[in-house]
Write a protein that holds these residues in place. Structure first.
Motif, PDB file in Angstrom:
ATOM      1  N   VAL A  76      -4.639  10.938  -2.367  1.00 41.52           N
ATOM      2  CA  VAL A  76      -3.981   9.689  -2.751  1.00 41.52           C
ATOM      3  C   VAL A  76      -4.661   8.506  -2.061  1.00 41.52           C
ATOM      4  O   VAL A  76      -4.820   7.444  -2.659  1.00 41.52           O
ATOM      5  N   VAL A  77      -5.125   8.682  -0.825  1.00 38.44           N
ATOM      6  CA  VAL A  77      -5.848   7.603  -0.142  1.00 38.44           C
ATOM      7  C   VAL A  77      -7.180   7.354  -0.839  1.00 38.44           C
ATOM      8  O   VAL A  77      -7.541   6.209  -1.112  1.00 38.44           O
ATOM      9  N   ALA A  78      -7.902   8.416  -1.147  1.00 38.01           N
ATOM     10  CA  ALA A  78      -9.185   8.263  -1.844  1.00 38.01           C
ATOM     11  C   ALA A  78      -8.974   7.579  -3.199  1.00 38.01           C
ATOM     12  O   ALA A  78      -9.741   6.692  -3.584  1.00 38.01           O
ATOM     13  N   ALA A 108       0.837  -1.207   0.000  1.00 37.70           N
ATOM     14  CA  ALA A 108       0.000   0.000   0.000  1.00 37.70           C
ATOM     15  C   ALA A 108       0.872   1.256   0.000  1.00 37.70           C
ATOM     16  O   ALA A 108       0.586   2.224  -0.715  1.00 37.70           O
ATOM     17  N   GLN A 109       1.934   1.239   0.784  1.00 38.70           N
ATOM     18  CA  GLN A 109       2.848   2.382   0.826  1.00 38.70           C
ATOM     19  C   GLN A 109       3.488   2.614  -0.554  1.00 38.70           C
ATOM     20  O   GLN A 109       3.548   3.750  -1.028  1.00 38.70           O
ATOM     21  N   GLN A 110       3.943   1.537  -1.194  1.00 39.34           N
ATOM     22  CA  GLN A 110       4.563   1.659  -2.515  1.00 39.34           C
ATOM     23  C   GLN A 110       3.561   2.186  -3.533  1.00 39.34           C
ATOM     24  O   GLN A 110       3.887   3.057  -4.346  1.00 39.34           O
ATOM     25  N   TRP A 111       2.342   1.657  -3.499  1.00 34.31           N
ATOM     26  CA  TRP A 111       1.325   2.083  -4.453  1.00 34.31           C
ATOM     27  C   TRP A 111       1.023   3.568  -4.269  1.00 34.31           C
ATOM     28  O   TRP A 111       0.981   4.322  -5.238  1.00 34.31           O
ATOM     29  N   CYS A 112       0.822   3.992  -3.014  1.00 29.39           N
ATOM     30  CA  CYS A 112       0.490   5.402  -2.749  1.00 29.39           C
ATOM     31  C   CYS A 112       1.625   6.327  -3.174  1.00 29.39           C
ATOM     32  O   CYS A 112       1.383   7.390  -3.761  1.00 29.39           O
ATOM     33  N   ALA A 113       2.873   5.945  -2.903  1.00 31.19           N
ATOM     34  CA  ALA A 113       4.016   6.778  -3.295  1.00 31.19           C
ATOM     35  C   ALA A 113       4.085   6.899  -4.814  1.00 31.19           C
ATOM     36  O   ALA A 113       4.296   8.001  -5.354  1.00 31.19           O
ATOM     37  N   ARG A 169       1.105   9.038  -6.024  1.00 32.35           N
ATOM     38  CA  ARG A 169       1.277  10.453  -5.648  1.00 32.35           C
ATOM     39  C   ARG A 169       2.162  11.133  -6.670  1.00 32.35           C
ATOM     40  O   ARG A 169       1.868  12.220  -7.141  1.00 32.35           O
ATOM     41  N   GLY A 170       3.270  10.475  -7.042  1.00 28.66           N
ATOM     42  CA  GLY A 170       4.167  11.034  -8.044  1.00 28.66           C
ATOM     43  C   GLY A 170       3.573  11.021  -9.441  1.00 28.66           C
ATOM     44  O   GLY A 170       3.706  11.988 -10.192  1.00 28.66           O
ATOM     45  N   PHE A 171       2.900   9.947  -9.805  1.00 30.68           N
ATOM     46  CA  PHE A 171       2.336   9.790 -11.142  1.00 30.68           C
ATOM     47  C   PHE A 171       1.260  10.832 -11.415  1.00 30.68           C
ATOM     48  O   PHE A 171       1.186  11.404 -12.492  1.00 30.68           O
ATOM     49  N   HIS A 172       0.392  11.073 -10.418  1.00 30.51           N
ATOM     50  CA  HIS A 172      -0.739  11.990 -10.602  1.00 30.51           C
ATOM     51  C   HIS A 172      -0.569  13.331  -9.897  1.00 30.51           C
ATOM     52  O   HIS A 172      -1.381  14.235 -10.092  1.00 30.51           O
TER      53      HIS A 172
END
Length: 176
Positions: A79-81, A61-66, A69-72
């Motif tokens: 980012v959580v939503a 989850a941490q990797q996906w959110c990071a 966050r950078g991609f979008h």
């Protein structure tokens, strides 16, 4: 019935690898995931299975959110939503934050992909998502400059007769 995948899939023509928004993906049947969870529970018990997958789920989850966050260029809250929304687009179920006060978080999960199997022990089957929620909400807290760790617990599950699955989260310092 929709015949289109609700996320943009890119397939590398040379190696056949899939990606969605820059994240490598593997398309697997749901029964493959649920059978693996059931096997872990049979060998390790409910709590042992949850402990086995907790760190990996949190880290993922941490990797996906990071990455997202950078991609979008998303804000920490967004980012959580986005993460919860994208889990739904990938077939895990429909997550909705029902309460978020900073001291309490309640997330409802409707149509969980994991709740169709009964655990046979009266425990919920969607506990894997608790670590995913911890990772996502911890990521957002750290990104705001106010790092805080959350602990989530599955408090009701559709697999045990509830209308939907519910997860409650509190800051770890409040767990004692």
């Amino acid at each position: 019935m929709s015949t289109e995948i609700p996320v943009p899939v890119t397939v590398d023509p040379d190696n056949g690898r899939w990606s969605v928004e820059g994240i490598p993906m593997i398309l697997v049947p749901r029964h493959m995931i649920t059978n693996n969870l059931a096997a872990a529970e049979e060998r390790l018990g409910h709590k042992g299975s949850a402990n086995l997958i907790r760190d990996a789920g949190y880290r993922s989850a941490q990797q996906w959110c990071a990455q997202q966050r950078g991609f979008h260029g998303l804000s920490p809250d967004r980012v959580v939503a986005h993460y919860l929304e994208q889990l739904g687009h990938r077939g895990w179920g429909r997550f909705r934050v029902e309460e978020h006060t900073g001291e309490r978080i309640r997330v409802a999960l409707h149509h969980s992909a994991l709740a169709d199997r009964a655990s046979g022990n009266g425990n919920g089957t969607c506990y894997m998502f608790a670590a995913w929620l911890e990772g996502a909400f911890d990521f957002a807290a750290a990104e705001t400059g106010r790092p805080r760790r959350f602990a989530f617990t599955e408090t009701s599950c559709r697999s045990t007769g509830a209308a939907h699955c519910t997860f409650h989260g509190k800051p770890i310092e409040q767990q004692n």
